[in-house]
Design an enzyme around this catalytic site. Sequence first.
Site, PDB file in Angstrom:
ATOM      1  N   SER A   1      32.801  34.759  56.460  1.00  0.00           N
ATOM      2  CA  SER A   1      33.716  35.891  56.650  1.00  0.00           C
ATOM      3  C   SER A   1      32.968  37.053  57.265  1.00  0.00           C
ATOM      4  O   SER A   1      31.748  37.205  57.089  1.00  0.00           O
ATOM      5  CB  SER A   1      34.305  36.326  55.304  1.00  0.00           C
TER       6      SER A   1
ATOM      7  N   TYR B   1      33.686  38.501  46.375  1.00  0.00           N
ATOM      8  CA  TYR B   1      34.070  37.694  47.539  1.00  0.00           C
ATOM      9  C   TYR B   1      33.031  37.824  48.650  1.00  0.00           C
ATOM     10  O   TYR B   1      32.573  36.816  49.210  1.00  0.00           O
ATOM     11  CB  TYR B   1      35.437  38.158  48.036  1.00  0.00           C
TER      12      TYR B   1
END
Length: 285
Positions: free
Chosen positions: A177, A190
């Site tokens: 990401s 995350y």
Amino acid sequence: MSDEQTLPPQHQDQQPGQETEMRPQPLTIGEYYQAAGKLDGMTAIVTGADSGIGRAVAVHYAREGANVAVLYLNEVEDAERTRLEVQAAGGEALLFAGDAADGEFCRRVIEAVIEKWGRVDVLVNNAGEQHPQQRLEDISEEQWEQTFRTNIFAMFQLTKAVLPHLRPGASIINTSSVTAYKGNPTLLDYSSTKGAITSFTRSLALNLAKRAIRVNAVAPGPIWTPLIPSTFDAEKVSHFGAETPLGHPGQPADVAPAYVYLASADSAYVSGQVLHVNGGIVVNG
């Protein structure tokens, strides 16, 4: 919508989110995508393939000639839609519901795939979850552990289970990401898992190089998937992706071709790398 509003306000109360409830529906494959048989005869395993990026990857792979094992947690309706779209694209699909962080589940999946198709050529570790919190103190140990279990432990378990069946030329592709590179103030756990995924990708690529198995990653920016309305409130969703240089969120169809490239012979000399599909955000990573 205003100039700064990118999507209609909406929210879903439960993760994983349901793609069937999203408005507008995410775009799985682009109007101008031209398949070229890049994955003819191959078998791929894709986690989190019931919707979003995972579904788009599965459908693109089918368009390119592959059969696809679709792994998902419990989103039955979305997963069935993926099956239909894979079949419409010319591929076969096997559906597996379960927790990819469970080693026994992963072993059963691999056994079933080998029994059905006799081979595995591509593994896409894509499943993930996120839970925003304003302060580190607000993140419980349970949330921290669950995010790591879904996002990185599952990659370890499934990769370990499939490795004995991967032949030279096989490809492993992990979903990282943009948050691994620029951080996110409310997605601490995350973002940490995505940093771990990037390091796992680079280290595993070195580890498997002599076996001629390539390992790469894709680091999406803001992409319109069920994770978004199931994570953020309606106001934040309505401005999702507006901060990118291109000014709007990407679609799963914008990301999936990167996974096709990394799975195909076009990237035969590419390993240990991360492709950034993020709307123009420069991360120098």
